[in-house]
Design a protein around this motif. Sequence first.
Motif, PDB file in Angstrom:
ATOM      1  N   GLU A   1       1.846   3.852   6.896  1.00 17.85           N
ATOM      2  CA  GLU A   1       0.724   2.915   6.902  1.00 17.85           C
ATOM      3  C   GLU A   1       0.271   2.609   8.309  1.00 17.85           C
ATOM      4  OE1 GLU A   1       0.803  -0.772   4.761  1.00 17.85           O
ATOM      5  OE2 GLU A   1       2.315   0.066   3.425  1.00 17.85           O
TER       6      GLU A   1
ATOM      7  N   SER B   1      -1.344   9.954   6.797  1.00 22.03           N
ATOM      8  CA  SER B   1      -1.061  10.572   5.498  1.00 22.03           C
ATOM      9  C   SER B   1       0.185  10.008   4.848  1.00 22.03           C
ATOM     10  CB  SER B   1      -0.803  12.076   5.658  1.00 22.03           C
ATOM     11  OG  SER B   1      -1.948  12.740   6.062  1.00 22.03           O
ATOM     12  N   SER B   2       1.086   9.466   5.640  1.00 26.28           N
ATOM     13  CA  SER B   2       2.409   9.106   5.123  1.00 26.28           C
ATOM     14  C   SER B   2       2.935   7.768   5.629  1.00 26.28           C
ATOM     15  CB  SER B   2       3.442  10.161   5.523  1.00 26.28           C
ATOM     16  OG  SER B   2       3.135  11.400   4.967  1.00 26.28           O
TER      17      SER B   2
ATOM     18  N   LEU C   1       2.755  15.169   5.780  1.00 28.40           N
ATOM     19  CA  LEU C   1       2.504  14.860   4.373  1.00 28.40           C
ATOM     20  C   LEU C   1       3.830  14.589   3.650  1.00 28.40           C
ATOM     21  CD1 LEU C   1       0.297  14.738   2.207  1.00 28.40           C
ATOM     22  CD2 LEU C   1       0.534  17.208   1.919  1.00 28.40           C
TER      23      LEU C   1
ATOM     24  N   PHE D   1      -5.318   1.969   5.484  1.00 29.44           N
ATOM     25  CA  PHE D   1      -5.637   0.993   4.435  1.00 29.44           C
ATOM     26  C   PHE D   1      -6.408  -0.198   4.999  1.00 29.44           C
ATOM     27  CE2 PHE D   1      -1.877   3.303   3.002  1.00 29.44           C
ATOM     28  CZ  PHE D   1      -2.297   3.740   1.754  1.00 29.44           C
TER      29      PHE D   1
ATOM     30  N   GLY E   1      -0.912  11.799  -5.020  1.00 30.99           N
ATOM     31  CA  GLY E   1      -1.482  11.858  -3.681  1.00 30.99           C
ATOM     32  C   GLY E   1      -2.493  10.759  -3.414  1.00 30.99           C
TER      33      GLY E   1
ATOM     34  N   TYR F   1      -7.886   3.636  -2.626  1.00 29.22           N
ATOM     35  CA  TYR F   1      -8.507   3.832  -1.316  1.00 29.22           C
ATOM     36  C   TYR F   1      -8.953   5.265  -1.056  1.00 29.22           C
ATOM     37  CZ  TYR F   1      -7.999  -0.793   0.693  1.00 29.22           C
ATOM     38  OH  TYR F   1      -8.157  -2.109   0.986  1.00 29.22           O
ATOM     39  N   ALA F   2      -8.237   6.225  -1.608  1.00 29.39           N
ATOM     40  CA  ALA F   2      -8.628   7.619  -1.395  1.00 29.39           C
ATOM     41  C   ALA F   2      -7.966   8.496  -2.443  1.00 29.39           C
ATOM     42  CB  ALA F   2      -8.217   8.079   0.005  1.00 29.39           C
ATOM     43  N   LYS F   3      -8.714   9.506  -2.874  1.00 30.44           N
ATOM     44  CA  LYS F   3      -8.151  10.468  -3.821  1.00 30.44           C
ATOM     45  C   LYS F   3      -8.072  11.832  -3.158  1.00 30.44           C
ATOM     46  CE  LYS F   3      -9.808   8.123  -7.946  1.00 30.44           C
ATOM     47  NZ  LYS F   3     -10.487   8.237  -9.246  1.00 30.44           N
ATOM     48  N   PRO F   4      -7.060  12.618  -3.488  1.00 26.21           N
ATOM     49  CA  PRO F   4      -6.991  13.965  -2.902  1.00 26.21           C
ATOM     50  C   PRO F   4      -8.111  14.835  -3.452  1.00 26.21           C
ATOM     51  CG  PRO F   4      -5.210  13.605  -4.489  1.00 26.21           C
ATOM     52  CD  PRO F   4      -5.915  12.298  -4.343  1.00 26.21           C
ATOM     53  N   ILE F   5      -8.659  15.696  -2.591  1.00 27.77           N
ATOM     54  CA  ILE F   5      -9.717  16.596  -3.077  1.00 27.77           C
ATOM     55  C   ILE F   5      -9.126  17.934  -3.517  1.00 27.77           C
ATOM     56  CG2 ILE F   5     -11.540  15.520  -1.702  1.00 27.77           C
ATOM     57  CD1 ILE F   5     -11.327  17.874   0.243  1.00 27.77           C
ATOM     58  N   GLU F   6      -7.842  18.125  -3.254  1.00 31.92           N
ATOM     59  CA  GLU F   6      -7.146  19.351  -3.706  1.00 31.92           C
ATOM     60  C   GLU F   6      -5.745  18.938  -4.121  1.00 31.92           C
ATOM     61  OE1 GLU F   6      -6.750  22.405  -0.768  1.00 31.92           O
ATOM     62  OE2 GLU F   6      -8.914  22.718  -0.653  1.00 31.92           O
ATOM     63  N   PRO F   7      -5.106  19.672  -5.015  1.00 28.02           N
ATOM     64  CA  PRO F   7      -3.701  19.355  -5.335  1.00 28.02           C
ATOM     65  C   PRO F   7      -2.850  19.495  -4.072  1.00 28.02           C
ATOM     66  CG  PRO F   7      -4.594  20.949  -6.897  1.00 28.02           C
ATOM     67  CD  PRO F   7      -5.603  20.818  -5.800  1.00 28.02           C
ATOM     68  N   LEU F   8      -1.830  18.675  -3.958  1.00 28.18           N
ATOM     69  CA  LEU F   8      -0.986  18.715  -2.762  1.00 28.18           C
ATOM     70  C   LEU F   8      -0.258  20.056  -2.643  1.00 28.18           C
ATOM     71  CD1 LEU F   8      -1.763  15.774  -2.828  1.00 28.18           C
ATOM     72  CD2 LEU F   8       0.598  15.171  -2.300  1.00 28.18           C
TER      73      LEU F   8
ATOM     74  N   ALA G   1      -4.237   7.351  -2.598  1.00 33.34           N
ATOM     75  CA  ALA G   1      -3.826   6.251  -1.731  1.00 33.34           C
ATOM     76  C   ALA G   1      -4.333   4.954  -2.339  1.00 33.34           C
ATOM     77  CB  ALA G   1      -4.410   6.444  -0.343  1.00 33.34           C
ATOM     78  N   LEU G   2      -3.440   3.996  -2.488  1.00 37.62           N
ATOM     79  CA  LEU G   2      -3.851   2.748  -3.126  1.00 37.62           C
ATOM     80  C   LEU G   2      -3.128   1.562  -2.512  1.00 37.62           C
ATOM     81  CD1 LEU G   2      -1.234   1.861  -4.995  1.00 37.62           C
ATOM     82  CD2 LEU G   2      -2.123   3.606  -6.519  1.00 37.62           C
TER      83      LEU G   2
ATOM     84  N   CYS H   1       0.833  -1.198   0.000  1.00 34.38           N
ATOM     85  CA  CYS H   1       0.000   0.000   0.000  1.00 34.38           C
ATOM     86  C   CYS H   1       0.873   1.256   0.000  1.00 34.38           C
ATOM     87  CB  CYS H   1      -0.904   0.020   1.232  1.00 34.38           C
ATOM     88  SG  CYS H   1      -2.024  -1.391   1.324  1.00 34.38           S
ATOM     89  N   GLY H   2       0.266   2.366  -0.372  1.00 34.32           N
ATOM     90  CA  GLY H   2       1.014   3.616  -0.348  1.00 34.32           C
ATOM     91  C   GLY H   2       0.317   4.711  -1.115  1.00 34.32           C
ATOM     92  N   TRP H   3       1.074   5.762  -1.416  1.00 31.90           N
ATOM     93  CA  TRP H   3       0.537   6.948  -2.070  1.00 31.90           C
ATOM     94  C   TRP H   3       1.308   7.227  -3.363  1.00 31.90           C
ATOM     95  CZ3 TRP H   3       1.149   6.161   3.071  1.00 31.90           C
ATOM     96  CH2 TRP H   3       0.039   6.361   3.881  1.00 31.90           C
TER      97      TRP H   3
ATOM     98  N   LYS I   1      -7.442  16.239   3.202  1.00 30.90           N
ATOM     99  CA  LYS I   1      -7.657  16.695   1.822  1.00 30.90           C
ATOM    100  C   LYS I   1      -6.795  15.956   0.810  1.00 30.90           C
ATOM    101  CE  LYS I   1      -8.822  21.482   3.030  1.00 30.90           C
ATOM    102  NZ  LYS I   1      -8.285  22.871   3.028  1.00 30.90           N
ATOM    103  N   TYR I   2      -5.758  15.270   1.299  1.00 36.24           N
ATOM    104  CA  TYR I   2      -4.734  14.808   0.354  1.00 36.24           C
ATOM    105  C   TYR I   2      -4.565  13.298   0.288  1.00 36.24           C
ATOM    106  CZ  TYR I   2      -3.852  19.736   1.026  1.00 36.24           C
ATOM    107  OH  TYR I   2      -4.019  21.079   1.120  1.00 36.24           O
ATOM    108  N   GLY I   3      -5.698  12.595   0.293  1.00 32.97           N
ATOM    109  CA  GLY I   3      -5.613  11.148   0.093  1.00 32.97           C
ATOM    110  C   GLY I   3      -5.377  10.367   1.374  1.00 32.97           C
ATOM    111  N   LEU I   4      -6.180  10.660   2.381  1.00 38.47           N
ATOM    112  CA  LEU I   4      -6.074   9.903   3.631  1.00 38.47           C
ATOM    113  C   LEU I   4      -6.914   8.632   3.491  1.00 38.47           C
ATOM    114  CD1 LEU I   4      -4.503  10.690   6.222  1.00 38.47           C
ATOM    115  CD2 LEU I   4      -6.712  11.063   7.292  1.00 38.47           C
ATOM    116  N   PRO I   5      -6.291   7.475   3.576  1.00 42.84           N
ATOM    117  CA  PRO I   5      -7.044   6.229   3.346  1.00 42.84           C
ATOM    118  C   PRO I   5      -7.913   5.878   4.551  1.00 42.84           C
ATOM    119  CG  PRO I   5      -4.798   5.707   3.983  1.00 42.84           C
ATOM    120  CD  PRO I   5      -4.875   7.213   3.871  1.00 42.84           C
ATOM    121  N   PRO I   6      -8.845   4.941   4.390  1.00 40.79           N
ATOM    122  CA  PRO I   6      -9.618   4.450   5.532  1.00 40.79           C
ATOM    123  C   PRO I   6      -8.658   3.972   6.610  1.00 40.79           C
ATOM    124  CG  PRO I   6     -10.418   3.495   3.473  1.00 40.79           C
ATOM    125  CD  PRO I   6      -9.170   4.242   3.140  1.00 40.79           C
TER     126      PRO I   6
END
Lengths: 420, 420
Positions: B188, B185-186, A111, B220, A54, A83-90, A56-57, A7-9, B379-384
């Motif tokens: 796991e 955010s960074s 971050l 994740f 940004g 798992y998650a997408k950023p809602i704003e550019p980093l 998360a997958l 997993c990661g970003w 805002k920047y891809g925080l996973p579950p």
Amino acid sequence: MTLQRLCGWVIRKARVGRVLILEVCGNNTKPYVLALREDRDRDLFHIAEGLDIGSALCFEGDLAPLQRSKRGVEYSVSKIEVYAKPIEPLPVDISGKVPALLDTRIKYRWLLVRNPVEKALFKIRAGVLKAARKYLEDNGFIEVNTPKIVAAGAEGGATLFKLQYFEREAYLSQSPQLYKQMLISSFERVYEITPYFRAEKYNTTRHLNESWGIDVEQGFINSLEDVLQTAENLVVYIVDYVRLNYKEELEILGVDLPKLSTPFKRLKFTEAVEILRSEGVEVSETEDLSDVAERKLGEVMAEKKHYLYFITGFPWSSTGFYYMREESGVYTRKFDLDYRGLEIASGGQREHRYEKLVEAIREKGLNPENFEFYLEAFKYGLPPHGGFGMGVERLIMKMLNLENIREAILFVRDRTRLIP
Amino acid sequence: MTLQRLCGWVIRKARVGRVLILEVCGNNTKPYVLALREDRDRDLFHIAEGLDIGSALCFEGDLAPLQRSKRGVEYSVSKIEVYAKPIEPLPVDISGKVPALLDTRIKYRWLLVRNPVEKALFKIRAGVLKAARKYLEDNGFIEVNTPKIVAAGAEGGATLFKLQYFEREAYLSQSPQLYKQMLISSFERVYEITPYFRAEKYNTTRHLNESWGIDVEQGFINSLEDVLQTAENLVVYIVDYVRLNYKEELEILGVDLPKLSTPFKRLKFTEAVEILRSEGVEVSETEDLSDVAERKLGEVMAEKKHYLYFITGFPWSSTGFYYMREESGVYTRKFDLDYRGLEIASGGQREHRYEKLVEAIREKGLNPENFEFYLEAFKYGLPPHGGFGMGVERLIMKMLNLENIREAILFVRDRTRLIP
């Protein structure tokens, strides 16, 4: 080769011809590199193409047969779950191409740790603590926890943070000094890794208002030398542990960590004063060394290949009340351990004789009544003892050649920073 | 048999005919027993005869060929060095013959730890922390340090300790909750073993105002179940570690620590309410369980052989803003882990969607502006993600059948105690 789930970003996305490269930062310090071909992995390719920096997958993959990428560890991917997408550019560049100013780094540390350089730093920080515990436990020190809310300061009133404790006033602990000494009533050796709280008003590259220390105290010592040896062996163990277990991280940080050897040089305070004066630095014989003097001394010692060295025998006028004084009364058994011009630890042999200690408290202009709970411990067979507190961030700063101590801690508390 | 050098304090001195018995407590949990014969070891005998209870000494000795003593480990002694003598008789009985009241135990803990029972307790405490770190590190959690001086509380304003941070007001951290979430955010998986500061006004056998927690957060996750499994595996690992590595200490404490097995029972909050009502306990459907209800539930569960069990799905009206709500909005993914009627951990799956989180803060009557630094992380891809905080003293209290949580910590901070 077994399939792994990682997993990661996403920290970088690039297209090279018909190949899409995703760099993903995760548990590894170096990124995972996923190379996807449009013609072969059509579905994965399209998932990857739609991902912003940004995201998360997690992915399932095998190590690639050819490790061509210099940027990280390459995987052949068979599945991607987003798992998650950023809602704003980093707000900061995570790939490491655009260096961030220190202010920005401090603000967005949580971050930026996606960046391999920052991740390497905080992996090593965790390793330093792990190594310290290992060394101390292997050498008979037992872990203790002492209170952080206290009724009296160990280091004098000027740098105490005051708080309201129900109906009373209390303070935040500047160090576990008094408590760890009391515990030498019952334990031969104790240690604690603990936050220090100090309301120091200046804003330098070497001070934090909330920092972390490795605090050590040992009883039944024959002389100060026993404590110096614990301190130097601890540092050598930590540096060696990091050198051997964090090779990849040191490489990413561009740090060449030399193997240290003992004994470290023992330099008397009076000798340090002489050296500094011969270099044209103004030094008082009765006060602690200034930051400027410490730095200059570091340069002189480095020329002689002494990168870590003890300064021993500080004058009584410059120290806390709890250090043992030499017969003359002028000098004490307090020492500093300096690492290339920076004090990373401070300690010494303590006064364990009740009457002498009460006298010392009075002589420092303090009221023995405020230290009654502490003084009592000295009535019931407290053996000769000594110890030290070692600054975690200061040690890391010097080990990793950081310019500012703020680089060595995830969340900074200083004169101007209370958030994040 | 090699000669050993051992140190400690005289806790008992007895003469049996021409033999003088010295019991010395030191690093061992059980005392060292030195038997000296007047006719054979004349010089040692006289040194020993002159020693008061409480004296600190080191001796050189071999393990005695016959281990006759039930009270400790017997040594043949060839040298005794006295390091310190008490200047007053000890204010408490260290031998363990005269049991001390809890008040006295708390006041003189640093001295009472010479007693094998108290020493066993604090050796096990250190072992609990060691086991927790081992389990978490082996499972990919990285140690982090988060600030203890903070600008906003994680648990609501009523139990915050306020302090003056230079020109601003600040608070002591109630838990690293917000910070450990930001770090997902960074990283796991992160953990921290940390002091908690809570200005809770009540004085019970299960509350401390400064306590210690094992704080865990993992990203994740697929569902709350991932977090429950981490929590139960951690507890099982700790209990097993203590059971296997502290046999002597458990024996001294008279504790039979059974081997635990997973999974722990998962009980829905609504089921708990039903059980309690059928037992005649008044329970609200919208509030957290009271101490009385928790205790009663522990009894009912024990009858079914469930000593450790999760209560899941707490109502939103009873929880912090950061827990994920179920679709209905009434229940959340918050859980408690209870150990024979005492909540030892609390956690859950967090809300990781920015908009939902802002909404939740507002709905709790809080101002999102005060949590800006925290909200930004979402805002920047925080996973579950999810996690928990486990009370170190509460866990130890239950493991060792202690009656009062104050027994599980060296220095107590409660409504009335700020010293020692």
